[in-house]
Scaffold this motif. Structure first.
Motif, PDB file in Angstrom:
ATOM      1  N   LEU A 227      10.588  67.340  13.404  1.00  0.00           N
ATOM      2  CA  LEU A 227      11.522  66.427  14.052  1.00  0.00           C
ATOM      3  C   LEU A 227      12.831  67.163  14.260  1.00  0.00           C
ATOM      4  O   LEU A 227      13.157  68.091  13.514  1.00  0.00           O
ATOM      5  N   ARG A 228      13.592  66.721  15.257  1.00  0.00           N
ATOM      6  CA  ARG A 228      14.937  67.255  15.438  1.00  0.00           C
ATOM      7  C   ARG A 228      15.915  66.101  15.475  1.00  0.00           C
ATOM      8  O   ARG A 228      15.799  65.206  16.312  1.00  0.00           O
ATOM      9  N   LEU A 229      16.867  66.157  14.571  1.00  0.00           N
ATOM     10  CA  LEU A 229      17.931  65.169  14.525  1.00  0.00           C
ATOM     11  C   LEU A 229      19.144  65.680  15.295  1.00  0.00           C
ATOM     12  O   LEU A 229      19.423  66.881  15.297  1.00  0.00           O
ATOM     13  N   SER A 230      19.846  64.757  15.922  1.00  0.00           N
ATOM     14  CA  SER A 230      21.074  65.088  16.643  1.00  0.00           C
ATOM     15  C   SER A 230      22.213  64.220  16.134  1.00  0.00           C
ATOM     16  O   SER A 230      21.997  63.094  15.693  1.00  0.00           O
ATOM     17  N   CYS A 231      23.419  64.746  16.227  1.00  0.00           N
ATOM     18  CA  CYS A 231      24.602  63.992  15.835  1.00  0.00           C
ATOM     19  C   CYS A 231      25.756  64.412  16.742  1.00  0.00           C
ATOM     20  O   CYS A 231      26.015  65.606  16.911  1.00  0.00           O
ATOM     21  N   THR A 232      26.434  63.426  17.289  1.00  0.00           N
ATOM     22  CA  THR A 232      27.592  63.695  18.141  1.00  0.00           C
ATOM     23  C   THR A 232      28.801  62.973  17.591  1.00  0.00           C
ATOM     24  O   THR A 232      28.727  61.788  17.267  1.00  0.00           O
ATOM     25  N   ALA A 233      29.904  63.699  17.502  1.00  0.00           N
ATOM     26  CA  ALA A 233      31.165  63.129  17.058  1.00  0.00           C
ATOM     27  C   ALA A 233      32.033  62.809  18.258  1.00  0.00           C
ATOM     28  O   ALA A 233      32.100  63.578  19.218  1.00  0.00           O
ATOM     29  N   SER A 234      32.699  61.675  18.207  1.00  0.00           N
ATOM     30  CA  SER A 234      33.600  61.278  19.280  1.00  0.00           C
ATOM     31  C   SER A 234      34.813  60.590  18.684  1.00  0.00           C
ATOM     32  O   SER A 234      34.899  60.374  17.479  1.00  0.00           O
TER      33      SER A 234
ATOM     34  N   GLU B  36      31.433  71.402  21.012  1.00  0.00           N
ATOM     35  CA  GLU B  36      31.793  71.730  19.634  1.00  0.00           C
ATOM     36  C   GLU B  36      31.383  70.631  18.658  1.00  0.00           C
ATOM     37  O   GLU B  36      31.088  70.915  17.505  1.00  0.00           O
ATOM     38  N   ASN B  37      31.359  69.391  19.102  1.00  0.00           N
ATOM     39  CA  ASN B  37      31.161  68.288  18.181  1.00  0.00           C
ATOM     40  C   ASN B  37      29.766  67.695  18.253  1.00  0.00           C
ATOM     41  O   ASN B  37      29.589  66.494  18.057  1.00  0.00           O
ATOM     42  N   THR B  38      28.783  68.523  18.523  1.00  0.00           N
ATOM     43  CA  THR B  38      27.391  68.123  18.470  1.00  0.00           C
ATOM     44  C   THR B  38      26.658  69.054  17.519  1.00  0.00           C
ATOM     45  O   THR B  38      26.853  70.264  17.564  1.00  0.00           O
ATOM     46  N   VAL B  39      25.841  68.478  16.666  1.00  0.00           N
ATOM     47  CA  VAL B  39      25.102  69.280  15.714  1.00  0.00           C
ATOM     48  C   VAL B  39      23.652  68.801  15.683  1.00  0.00           C
ATOM     49  O   VAL B  39      23.372  67.624  15.914  1.00  0.00           O
ATOM     50  N   TYR B  40      22.744  69.745  15.430  1.00  0.00           N
ATOM     51  CA  TYR B  40      21.327  69.446  15.370  1.00  0.00           C
ATOM     52  C   TYR B  40      20.773  69.848  14.005  1.00  0.00           C
ATOM     53  O   TYR B  40      21.268  70.772  13.362  1.00  0.00           O
ATOM     54  N   LEU B  41      19.708  69.180  13.612  1.00  0.00           N
ATOM     55  CA  LEU B  41      18.956  69.578  12.431  1.00  0.00           C
ATOM     56  C   LEU B  41      17.487  69.650  12.836  1.00  0.00           C
ATOM     57  O   LEU B  41      16.839  68.624  13.066  1.00  0.00           O
ATOM     58  N   GLN B  42      16.993  70.873  12.970  1.00  0.00           N
ATOM     59  CA  GLN B  42      15.580  71.083  13.272  1.00  0.00           C
ATOM     60  C   GLN B  42      14.815  71.089  11.960  1.00  0.00           C
ATOM     61  O   GLN B  42      15.096  71.916  11.079  1.00  0.00           O
ATOM     62  N   MET B  43      13.856  70.187  11.848  1.00  0.00           N
ATOM     63  CA  MET B  43      13.099  70.046  10.607  1.00  0.00           C
ATOM     64  C   MET B  43      11.631  70.374  10.878  1.00  0.00           C
ATOM     65  O   MET B  43      10.975  69.669  11.652  1.00  0.00           O
ATOM     66  N   ASN B  44      11.154  71.427  10.271  1.00  0.00           N
ATOM     67  CA  ASN B  44       9.769  71.860  10.431  1.00  0.00           C
ATOM     68  C   ASN B  44       9.031  71.751   9.098  1.00  0.00           C
ATOM     69  O   ASN B  44       9.651  71.653   8.034  1.00  0.00           O
ATOM     70  N   SER B  45       7.710  71.800   9.168  1.00  0.00           N
ATOM     71  CA  SER B  45       6.870  71.748   7.961  1.00  0.00           C
ATOM     72  C   SER B  45       7.295  70.602   7.048  1.00  0.00           C
ATOM     73  O   SER B  45       7.459  70.772   5.837  1.00  0.00           O
ATOM     74  N   LEU B  46       7.439  69.437   7.632  1.00  0.00           N
ATOM     75  CA  LEU B  46       7.933  68.293   6.873  1.00  0.00           C
ATOM     76  C   LEU B  46       6.952  67.871   5.792  1.00  0.00           C
ATOM     77  O   LEU B  46       5.723  67.966   5.956  1.00  0.00           O
TER      78      LEU B  46
END
Length: 122
Positions: A18-25, A76-86
């Protein structure tokens, strides 16, 4: 404080990704370090990963090293978390956090998202 919105959670089988995303505003106050934490039922909030505002420095928790990877988007204010082999033990609510310092402790972050549920079935 910044407003953080996470997305990308869901249900996945063990071994999946899964890939999680987060955006700050909002009132981001400039350059933000961002991080991911997670909390499973009955457990304390656990550090997952953090990244500096430039993306040049990143930390990952011991339980996710080699499987998860944090990165920043073009903005700059976007971050991802790539999650493999969960694994089933990765099941938790995942929270995005932002602050002035790249750190592994939750109390150093000043803004938090609402969280997104990740469920890994065996």
């Amino acid at each position: 404080q910044a407003q953080l919105v996470e997305s990308g959670g869901g249900l996945v089988q063990a071994g999946g990704s899964l890939r999680l995303s987060c955006t700050a505003s909002g009132r981001t106050g400039g350059r933000l370090a961002m991080g991911w934490f997670r909390q499973a039922p009955g457990k304390e909030r656990e550090f997952v990963a953090a990244i500096s505002w430039s993306g040049s420095t990143a930390y990952h928790g011991d339980s996710v090293k080699g499987r998860f990877s944090i990165s920043r988007g073009n903005g700059e204010n976007t971050v991802y978390l790539q999650m493999n082999s969960l694994k089933p033990e990765d099941t938790a609510v995942y929270y995005c956090a932002a602050g002035a310092v790249t750190a592994t402790r939750a109390n150093t972050y000043t803004s938090w998202g609402q969280g997104t549920q990740v469920t890994v079935s065996s």
